[in-house]
Design an enzyme around this catalytic site. Structure first.
Site, PDB file in Angstrom:
ATOM      1  N   GLU A 236      33.529  33.037  29.002  1.00 40.55           N
ATOM      2  CA  GLU A 236      33.136  32.613  30.348  1.00 40.55           C
ATOM      3  C   GLU A 236      33.594  31.194  30.646  1.00 40.55           C
ATOM      4  OE1 GLU A 236      32.043  34.532  32.530  1.00 40.55           O
ATOM      5  OE2 GLU A 236      31.075  36.213  31.519  1.00 40.55           O
TER       6      GLU A 236
ATOM      7  N   ASP B 169      38.144  45.321  29.746  1.00 41.36           N
ATOM      8  CA  ASP B 169      38.861  45.262  31.016  1.00 41.36           C
ATOM      9  C   ASP B 169      39.975  44.224  31.103  1.00 41.36           C
ATOM     10  OD1 ASP B 169      36.940  43.303  30.851  1.00 41.36           O
ATOM     11  OD2 ASP B 169      35.991  43.720  32.773  1.00 41.36           O
TER      12      ASP B 169
ATOM     13  N   GLU C  16      25.662  48.682  38.871  1.00 41.03           N
ATOM     14  CA  GLU C  16      26.255  48.203  37.625  1.00 41.03           C
ATOM     15  C   GLU C  16      26.785  49.360  36.786  1.00 41.03           C
ATOM     16  OE1 GLU C  16      26.317  44.366  35.875  1.00 41.03           O
ATOM     17  OE2 GLU C  16      27.367  45.273  37.572  1.00 41.03           O
TER      18      GLU C  16
ATOM     19  N   GLU D  95      35.079  42.816  41.960  1.00 45.60           N
ATOM     20  CA  GLU D  95      36.216  43.625  41.483  1.00 45.60           C
ATOM     21  C   GLU D  95      36.667  44.663  42.500  1.00 45.60           C
ATOM     22  OE1 GLU D  95      34.590  41.564  38.072  1.00 45.60           O
ATOM     23  OE2 GLU D  95      33.623  42.822  39.607  1.00 45.60           O
TER      24      GLU D  95
ATOM     25  N   THR E 125      41.868  36.399  35.922  1.00 44.52           N
ATOM     26  CA  THR E 125      40.805  37.388  36.094  1.00 44.52           C
ATOM     27  C   THR E 125      39.655  36.834  36.916  1.00 44.52           C
ATOM     28  OG1 THR E 125      39.499  39.045  34.897  1.00 44.52           O
ATOM     29  CG2 THR E 125      39.484  36.787  34.013  1.00 44.52           C
TER      30      THR E 125
END
Length: 939
Positions: free
Chosen positions: A147, A294, A388, A406, A492
């Site tokens: 993160e 991902d 989710e 996303e 991303t």
């Protein structure tokens, strides 16, 4: 007619030849002249409408950003329900999700390049100065390497990229001298200790001040990390090396990628979700394109685009071929086992896979991108947001939605690739839903439960970093931008890195190590340079024809996941029997069970018992299938038990100045009115009872009559409290937890059970609020005496609330007019029936919206008084009975003991900004007026 394109690049050709002319595809920004014409009947969106929606996005961003700066900065994130900043160690721990917080003004750094994309250059200049002056990166705090890399390091590099661009243009940032890059380099060195492993895979966490192995680091004992955590570093670390000329960052990121590639499962070419950082063994051997994996795939393709290294493209194409062979079951993307890829590992999908259609656009594989995106859009249209996680038959599995971007990202890429105005309408729906259901006076609040519309007190930094960026770009024309977005690639986290980095400070030798491990099918690279004539045939109905069969897919049963296996196997052996498909009356199913070593025993009470003996199976493979079948059957049985639990309810504050924008997650009662059967809910003003615990006769019945009673938990049974307030004339009740600091954010859903006796006499609705949510109502009462709430099974549309209010006012006026008319007639006649006059108000009262408590049908429930476990906290609504829907995401929101991080000295004051309700209400007036004006414009 689509323009001609160069021939496809083969694996051995230099990446630059292919990448340069077709960088637009790599960025998902195909020229409008090369896209499809609008489908007949679809209607292209007018430029005025696009501009209006773009301006609406700007207004929404201003609402979120200004509230963060006013109520939260310098804290990492805004808590939009309580209008204050979230500071690590000062709020109850939320588990792993808090690892993103490092006391480094996360939201501000994450938002830097968004300000420039949205043409807010003055605000950007001010923000950069604040970051340089205020942010401290040397805090004694443990943070997530993943993160911190994508949000903070990426945010600093993205900010630096646009800062030097603006400086070069000559109007803004003339004072800038690379300060953000210096901070990025400092942070890069603070992350490097995490790579001190024999494999080269980084530890998942690092202490910003003490690293990993230091005695005071409080980390470094972990053995596992997720594939995406270790494989989503190359863009930021390589950019840092290219910007600074210091190669060590790119070297470490490449080593981690090389190790993951080497450890892939060779027969399937898939990777697992979790890997041991020391041994390289796969800990979780399921594989998909969602959470945990991902962005590993995303960064392989984008690393090729940014760095020009063929090996990254070859690896991506090898993985992509495996994904389309095993995981893709159009329109679904289902996890499989890396060693047995024909077997699904689970029957649900998580929301993070919504990025994949956008990545498929970059790859050039447009058809499956359209299919999966359309399936996701149908789920959104059913629930307003993407849950989710949701099952293969499109029911809610995990109910939260933290405002993830996303899906908006994929919508943007698909519009740029096809030019189909359908995707503009999709974007418009996203905007409307955000304003309608997530907007609150102090920003935008995450959805606690998409079924009820209840909120969670969080607004993650990625909401500002990504959501508004993609939505604005979706509606912006080229002339609306102050720079050419096609000169950059998105990370991303949607941060911007310039493509010219590919030719700068190339200190890393580009040895192609891919072919050392596998022989690649050359035909796999035909899509390397996409030919738009192939992608977009000369058929204006192309994209629509792909979407059309999926229009009602959510309302139908999902195609069985094994259909793909049946098709690929042809006349070969049939796929194994799944527990969800088993029927005890089917002779073929019984024969399959026998082959798997599973015996069927009929019990006297009519039930069926299953027992497996592996030694009785026809083969070892059949024994494995039998074991999996038994595990699925156990899980299915457990899920059916969960269905007996009640779903969460909603308390919606509808009075001024809230107007339905604040929705609180409430626990249901197993007695009293069943709100799922009374869609209108119960609406009324709240009143605090005396005694506050509600365990004896109410001493202030005049204050409680025809109102919703507030009381404190404890000292007697819930049913006893309900009977006491019902006797006092209350139309409903809210029990507030007496455990100081308890919150639905961190605690499992709580259900109020009966007292073991018949509770049919209780006819009013009763709901339970944790301490934090209850205090929101109590604070509102202190600052604004008359507070009206709506108790319901799910949050109501504000338009519906206002419509009901208008009808109520109209009924009241009609009643008053009838009363005046009758009084006039009685006065004229000179006679008055005292008995009739005394009954008249009662008749008028019966015409109001408040139901007579005595006329309501009770719900019979005599369950034991126990709290529901976290796994059981979310269960299907009335319309979704039968679907397993546990609530917690993978570790993010598990209830934990409060933890306090050691706080270090900082340049800024990290104390919580507690804003009094009076000032909050004053601040909301302007927002409310703007919101109402916006709604008028929409009408």
């Amino acid at each position: 007619m689509a323009p001609s394109a160069p021939p496809p690049c083969r694996a051995g050709e230099r990446a630059a030849r292919c990448r340069r002319p077709w960088r637009l595809l790599a960025l998902g920004l195909l020229s409008a002249s090369s896209v499809l014409a609008a489908a007949p009947g679809a209607g292209a969106m007018s430029r005025e409408e696009k501009r209006r929606l773009g301006n609406q996005v700007l207004e929404m961003f201003d609402h979120a950003y200004s509230n963060y700066m006013e109520h939260a900065y310098p804290a990492d994130e805004l808590m939009p329900l309580t209008c204050r900043g979230r500071v690590r160690g000062q709020e109850p721990s939320r588990g792993d999700v808090d690892d993103a917080l490092g006391k480094f003004s996360l939201t501000l750094i994450d938002t830097l390049d968004t300000l420039v994309v949205l043409n807010k250059t003055k605000e950007f200049e001010e923000a950069v100065k604040k970051v340089i002056t205020d942010v401290n990166l040397d805090n004694d705090i443990v943070v997530s390497v993943f993160e911190t890399n994508i949000r903070v390091l990426g945010g600093l590099l993205g900010g630096h990229s646009v800062a030097i661009m603006l400086k070069e243009k000559g109007e803004y940032m003339q004072w800038y001298n690379g300060e953000l890059l210096h901070m990025a380099k400092e942070l890069g060195y603070k992350l490097l200790p995490a790579f001190n492993t024999t494999s080269g895979l980084p530890y998942p966490r690092v202490n910003l001040k003490f690293g990993v192995r230091h005695p005071e680091a409080r980390t470094g004992t972990e053995t596992d990390t997720c594939t995406a955590c270790a494989g989503t570093l190359i863009l930021e670390f390589a950019a840092l090396s290219r910007f600074t000329g210091t190669s060590i960052f790119e070297e470490y990121a490449r080593k981690a990628l090389d190790f993951i590639w080497e450890k892939r499962q060779r027969s399937s070419n898939l990777v697992g979700v979790t890997i041991n950082i020391h041994t390289g063994d796969w800990v979780r051997k399921d594989s998909g394109v969602g959470a945990g994996i991902d962005s590993y795939y995303e960064y392989l393709l984008k690393a090729y685009v940014l760095l020009g290294d063929d090996s990254f493209l070859e690896r991506f194409n090898t993985h992509y071929d495996a994904i389309m062979r095993y995981i893709s079951q159009p329109p679904l993307l289902l996890d499989v086992h890396i060693h047995k890829p024909m077997l699904n590992a689970r029957t649900w999908m998580d929301s993070l896979l919504a990025f994949f259609p956008g990545l498929q656009v970059l790859k050039g594989d447009i058809r499956p991108a359209i299919e999966t995106h359309e399936m996701l859009y149908q789920v959104i249209k059913k629930h307003n947001f993407l849950p989710e996680a949701f099952t293969t038959d499109f029911r809610v599995h995990w109910a939260q939605h933290p405002l993830r971007p996303e899906f908006a990202e994929s919508t943007y890429f698909l519009y740029k690739a096809t030019g189909d105005p359908y995707y503009l309408e999709v974007g418009k729906t996203l905007i409307e839903n955000l304003n309608k259901y997530a907007r609150v006076p102090c920003g935008f609040a995450a959805m606690k439960d998409v079924r009820t519309g209840s909120h969670e007190d969080r607004m993650d930094s990625f909401f500002l970093a990504e959501m508004f960026k993609y939505l604005y770009l979706l509606f912006a024309d080229k002339e609306d931008m102050i720079f050419d977005i096609e000169d950059y690639i998105f990370t991303t986290e949607a941060h911007l890195l310039p493509l010219w980095l590919s030719t700068t400070n190339q200190t890393i030798s580009k040895k192609n190590t891919t072919t050392e491990y596998t022989e690649l099918d050359d035909s796999n690279f035909d899509w390397t340079c996409p030919n738009t004539q192939i992608l977009f045939p000369n058929d204006p109905m192309f994209a629509q024809s792909i979407r059309e069969p999926l229009k009602n897919v959510v309302d139908k049963s999902c195609p069985r996941g094994i259909s793909r296996a049946e098709e690929s196997l042809g006349s070969g052996p049939k796929p194994p029997l799944r527990a969800r498909d088993f029927m005890a009356s089917n002779p073929e199913h019984l024969e399959i069970l026998k082959k798997m070593g599973v015996s069927l025993i009929h019990l006297k009470d009519g039930r069926v018992q299953l027992v497996q003996h592996a030694v009785q199976a026809a083969s070892s493979l059949d024994a494995e299938d039998g074991l999996r079948f038994m595990q699925e059957m156990i899980e299915l049985s457990s899920q059916q038990q969960k269905e007996q639990q009640l779903p969460p309810r909603a308390v919606q504050i509808v009075s001024h100045p809230f107007f339905g924008r604040v929705v609180l997650t409430a626990g249901p009662a197993q007695f009293g009115m069943d709100l799922s059967k009374h869609k209108a809910g119960t609406r009324g003003f709240v009143a605090t009872i005396k005694p506050y615990n509600g365990c004896s006769e109410i001493t202030n019945p005049e204050a409680v009559k025809e109102k919703i009673a507030l009381m404190q938990r404890g000292q007697c049974m819930f049913a006893e409290k309900a009977r006491n307030i019902q006797k006092a004339g209350a139309i409903g009740g809210i029990v507030i937890d007496d455990n100081e600091g308890s919150s639905s954010d961190t605690a499992p859903l709580f259900q109020m059970a009966g007292d073991g006796k018949n509770t049919d006499d209780i006819t009013i609705p009763m709901l339970f609020l944790f301490n934090k949510e209850g205090n929101i109502i109590l604070d509102a009462i202190r600052e604004y005496e008359a507070v009206e709430v709506l108790l319901s099974d799910k949050a109501k549309d504000r338009a519906t609330i206002f419509k009901d209010l208008e009808m109520e006012n109209m009924d009241q006026k009609l009643t008053e007019n009838d009363s005046h008319k009758q009084n006039a007639e009685e006065a004229a006649s000179g006679s008055q029936d005292v008995g009739a006059a005394s009954e008249e108000p009662e008749e008028g009262g019966e015409s109001s919206d408040v139901a007579d408590p005595g006329s309501l049908s009770p719900a019979n429930a005599d369950s034991a008084s126990v709290p529901v476990s976290h796994q059981d906290s979310y269960v299907p609504g009335t319309e979704e009975a039968g679907a397993p829907e546990p609530a917690c995401t993978s570790g993010d929101n598990q209830p934990q003991e409060q933890q306090t991080e050691t706080e270090s000295n900082s340049k800024v004051n990290w104390d919580n900004k507690v804003t009094p309700m009076e000032s909050i209400l004053a601040d909301w007036n302007e927002d409310i007026e703007a919101f109402e004006m916006m709604e008028k414009d929409e009408l």
